[in-house]
Enzyme design. Structure first.
Site, short mmCIF file in Angstrom:
data_model
loop_
_atom_site.label_atom_id
_atom_site.label_comp_id
_atom_site.label_asym_id
_atom_site.label_seq_id
_atom_site.Cartn_x
_atom_site.Cartn_y
_atom_site.Cartn_z
N HIS A 63 0.83 -1.21 0.00
CA HIS A 63 0.00 0.00 0.00
C HIS A 63 0.86 1.26 0.00
CE1 HIS A 63 -3.41 -2.55 2.01
NE2 HIS A 63 -3.13 -2.92 0.77
N HIS A 220 -9.33 -2.04 -5.09
CA HIS A 220 -8.25 -2.36 -4.15
C HIS A 220 -7.25 -3.34 -4.77
CE1 HIS A 220 -6.07 -2.79 -0.44
NE2 HIS A 220 -5.99 -4.07 -0.73
N ASP A 224 -3.23 -2.80 -5.03
CA ASP A 224 -2.19 -3.79 -4.71
C ASP A 224 -1.23 -3.98 -5.89
OD1 ASP A 224 -2.97 -4.33 -2.11
OD2 ASP A 224 -4.13 -6.12 -2.63
N HIS A 247 -0.92 -10.96 -5.11
CA HIS A 247 0.48 -10.59 -4.95
C HIS A 247 1.42 -11.62 -5.59
CE1 HIS A 247 -0.85 -7.45 -2.28
NE2 HIS A 247 -1.42 -8.33 -1.47
#
Length: 277
Positions: A63, A220, A224, A247
């Protein structure tokens, strides 16, 4: 978020050419500096974790890295007295506010970019991501969840400061109530709460205030991805396309790009000066 520990964090200016460097101030018996790079990422389960050659680790950097990227911060030293960055409200909003309060300083070196010359694509099960040539930084992200609270969501946008501030930075991380106990048994999500995450139970959103904006979930995931890709050390001149990518897939894409030197090159643009956070 994951360790449940309280931490103190400071972002300090750094000379041009430093890049983003994290310093674990609670570590004194070995090298505690962790320069950010694609190779430094050692774990990408539910967050992005980096490690230096001395084995010092730091997690949940994505973030803050997204905020650095969107605000044009190329050089900064981030000091933290624990193994994980603070989750704050689960988005990049508070990081942006803190950086705005501190202000930014132009530096002498021109801004570096990673220009994508050829398409690079990675697949992991039903998830995939790609980087494609483009004369600006674009991103398309799609998610698909069986919960009616999320469903299928798509966002396609230009990654720039204005769009990040208006449409991306305030979007929070999210998770499912039925997964919380398993995560905590695995040593994760110990600091998670309705104050720093959107929590879904079946088809219902448990947060009293609901969502902050339409399609907050996919926004969101895009946040990321911006942070995950900024471990390359510069913003992209290229288009990212991700489908259900997290991720791990993002770092797999970073490593695939680094392993294909013919697919990218580093370029500079003189009018846009680098910033020191």
């Amino acid at each position: 978020m994951h360790t449940g520990r309280r931490v103190r964090l400071a972002v300090r200016p750094a000379p041009a050419g430093t890049g983003i460097v994290f310093v674990r101030t609670d570590v004194a018996d070995r090298d505690n500096r962790i320069p950010v790079s694609g190779e430094a990422v050692v774990d990408a389960r539910l967050n992005t974790m980096i490690e230096n050659a001395a084995g010092v680790r730091l997690s949940t950097i994505e973030h803050l890295m997204a905020a650095f990227c969107a605000l044009g911060v190329s050089n900064a030293v981030v000091e933290v007295d624990g193994p994980e960055l603070p989750i704050l409200d689960g988005s990049a909003l508070e990081f942006v506010r803190l950086l705005d309060r501190a202000g930014f300083r132009p530096q002498a070196l021109p801004q570096r970019y990673i220009e994508i010359l050829e398409t690079v694509h990675v697949v992991e099960g039903d998830k995939h991501a790609a980087l494609l040539p483009c004369d600006r930084y674009e991103m398309r992200f799609e998610i698909d969840f069986p919960s009616a609270a999320i469903g299928n969501q798509v966002i396609d946008f230009v990654v720039d400061e204005a769009t990040f501030r208006q449409e991306i930075m305030a979007c929070r991380t999210f998770g499912f109530a039925h997964e919380v106990e398993a995560l905590r048994q695995a040593g994760l999500a110990r600091g998670g709460s309705l104050e720093n995450a959107v929590v879904i139970d079946g088809d219902q959103i448990l947060n009293p205030g609901g969502l902050r904006m339409e399609r907050e979930f996919v926004r969101h995931k895009a946040l990321d991805a911006i942070g995950d890709l900024y471990v390359l050390g510069a913003p992209l001149l290229g288009r990212y396309e991700g489908y259900k990518a997290g991720h791990a897939v993002n770092n797999k894409l970073v490593r695939a790009l680094l392993a294909a030197p013919h697919a990218w090159r580093e370029v500079t643009r003189v009018p846009e000066l680098a910033q020191a956070g």
